[in-house]
Design an enzyme around this catalytic site. Structure first.
Site, short mmCIF file in Angstrom:
data_model
loop_
_atom_site.label_atom_id
_atom_site.label_comp_id
_atom_site.label_asym_id
_atom_site.label_seq_id
_atom_site.Cartn_x
_atom_site.Cartn_y
_atom_site.Cartn_z
N GLU A 18 0.83 -1.21 0.00
CA GLU A 18 0.00 0.00 0.00
C GLU A 18 0.86 1.26 0.00
O GLU A 18 2.06 1.23 0.22
CB GLU A 18 -0.92 0.03 1.23
CG GLU A 18 -2.26 -0.65 1.05
CD GLU A 18 -3.23 0.18 0.24
OE1 GLU A 18 -2.84 1.25 -0.29
OE2 GLU A 18 -4.40 -0.24 0.12
N ARG A 103 -6.78 0.66 12.94
CA ARG A 103 -5.53 1.26 12.46
C ARG A 103 -5.86 2.29 11.39
O ARG A 103 -6.98 2.33 10.86
CB ARG A 103 -4.61 0.21 11.85
CG ARG A 103 -5.17 -0.51 10.63
CD ARG A 103 -4.10 -1.26 9.86
NE ARG A 103 -4.62 -2.11 8.80
CZ ARG A 103 -4.95 -1.69 7.58
NH1 ARG A 103 -4.85 -0.40 7.27
NH2 ARG A 103 -5.40 -2.55 6.67
N ASN A 105 -5.57 3.64 7.61
CA ASN A 105 -5.56 2.97 6.31
C ASN A 105 -5.00 3.93 5.26
O ASN A 105 -3.85 4.33 5.35
CB ASN A 105 -6.97 2.51 5.95
CG ASN A 105 -7.00 1.59 4.74
OD1 ASN A 105 -6.18 0.69 4.61
ND2 ASN A 105 -7.95 1.82 3.84
N ASP A 123 -10.79 -6.06 11.35
CA ASP A 123 -11.57 -7.15 10.77
C ASP A 123 -12.58 -6.55 9.81
O ASP A 123 -13.70 -6.18 10.19
CB ASP A 123 -12.27 -7.96 11.86
CG ASP A 123 -12.91 -9.23 11.33
OD1 ASP A 123 -13.08 -9.34 10.10
OD2 ASP A 123 -13.22 -10.12 12.15
N ASN A 152 -10.93 5.19 1.83
CA ASN A 152 -9.89 4.85 0.84
C ASN A 152 -9.91 5.88 -0.29
O ASN A 152 -10.69 6.83 -0.29
CB ASN A 152 -10.14 3.44 0.29
CG ASN A 152 -8.91 2.59 0.27
OD1 ASN A 152 -7.82 3.07 -0.02
ND2 ASN A 152 -9.07 1.31 0.57
N ASP A 204 -10.12 1.06 -4.42
CA ASP A 204 -9.03 1.05 -3.44
C ASP A 204 -8.22 2.34 -3.57
O ASP A 204 -8.80 3.40 -3.75
CB ASP A 204 -8.18 -0.21 -3.62
CG ASP A 204 -7.59 -0.73 -2.32
OD1 ASP A 204 -7.08 0.10 -1.54
OD2 ASP A 204 -7.63 -1.94 -2.07
#
Length: 296
Positions: A18, A103, A105, A123, A152, A204
């Site tokens: 990423e 967290r 991203n 999760d 995102n 994404d």
């Protein structure tokens, strides 16, 4: 239709590759492998360097004072990468997550050097609407938006006055555009930009080219899509892996598009997509814009 040739930059086999960005000063591509807690650097001469962190790193951006700014698990950090492979981390801001475990991203800097990043539950399958989007600048860390599952696709138009943002969760798959005040970083006029349920793949990571078009990875579909500023699909480029994760312009003339990817953990990956988790590049036929450093 003639597609560009896809080059393998690194057979990195990243669990979740990423946040690539091109650093012109060092003629290098940086990116992270989130679950491995690593920062990688690749140079065109073939040299690859790796640094290990204590927390997962969701996103990175260059810092004006040197090093990187990074969205991690417990907050946003300033990272210094040593020539000997060492890494030092200074926490710039702690985040109060809405749930656990979470967290950061996707994230990057706006064209004025403010760092923006979103958070998600670890999760993804739980579809927890606990994600939020934060801005870090001289005023500190401030939450700007909430109500996301997996924020995102963050990117800005060339003039910096439009912010693009998506939610890549399978139940959402939507890209929005916002008016962006370049003076104070305020956002307004949230509106639908692209309904990705009408196109292959989940939205994404993304990048904007010099023409103002928005390139976004179609995760699960093995494609990178280009949308015009009006939200019209302009082209789609197939890749040799199913889960491209984020793209970034780079190279000496900013005329190369680099793409990181995800390597699934199932047993079929070696036979079906052996290059999954690798970093790829191709000539998109248009130039990109340099990433703006964090104004630290």
């Amino acid at each position: 239709m003639v597609f560009p040739s896809i080059n393998l930059v690194s057979d990195a086999r990243n669990g979740v590759g990423e946040s690539p960005f091109w650093d012109a000063a060092s003629n290098s591509l940086f990116w992270v492998d989130i679950p491995a807690r690593r920062v990688h650097r690749w140079r065109p001469d073939g040299g690859i360097a790796t640094w290990q962190a204590d927390e997962m790193i969701g996103c990175i951006a260059p810092a004006a004072s040197g090093g990187l700014v990074a969205g991690m698990e417990s907050g946003i950090f300033k990272l210094q990468l040593g020539d000997d492979g060492s890494m030092s981390a200074q926490r710039l801001a702690q985040v109060a997550h809405a749930d656990r475990p979470m967290r950061f991203n996707d994230g990057r800097c706006d064209r004025q050097g403010r760092f923006w990043a979103g958070t998600m539950h670890l999760d993804m399958g739980l579809a927890r609407v606990a994600g939020a989007v934060y801005r870090l600048d001289a005023r500190g860390l401030q939450q700007q938006l909430d109500g996301f599952i997996v924020p995102n696709g963050m990117a800005w138009s060339p003039d910096g006055r439009t912010l693009y943002l998506s939610d890549s969760h399978p139940t959402v798959q939507t890209i929005w555009a916002f008016d962006y005040d370049t003076t104070d970083g305020a956002i307004s006029n949230r509106r639908l930009f692209v309904d990705m349920r009408q196109h292959p793949g989940r939205p994404d990571g993304a990048a904007v080219d010099a023409d103002g078009c928005y390139w976004i990875c179609g995760n699960d579909a093995g494609m990178v899509h280009r949308f015009t500023p009006q939200g019209r699909l302009d082209r789609s480029v197939p890749l040799p892996v199913k889960k491209p994760a984020m793209c970034a312009f780079g190279g000496p003339d900013m005329g190369t598009l680099f793409v990181t990817s995800i390597r699934p953990g199932d047993a079929s990956v070696e036979a079906e997509q052996p290059l999954a988790g690798g970093v790829f590049s191709f000539d998109p036929g248009v130039k990109g814009l340099p990433e703006h450093p964090f104004a630290s």
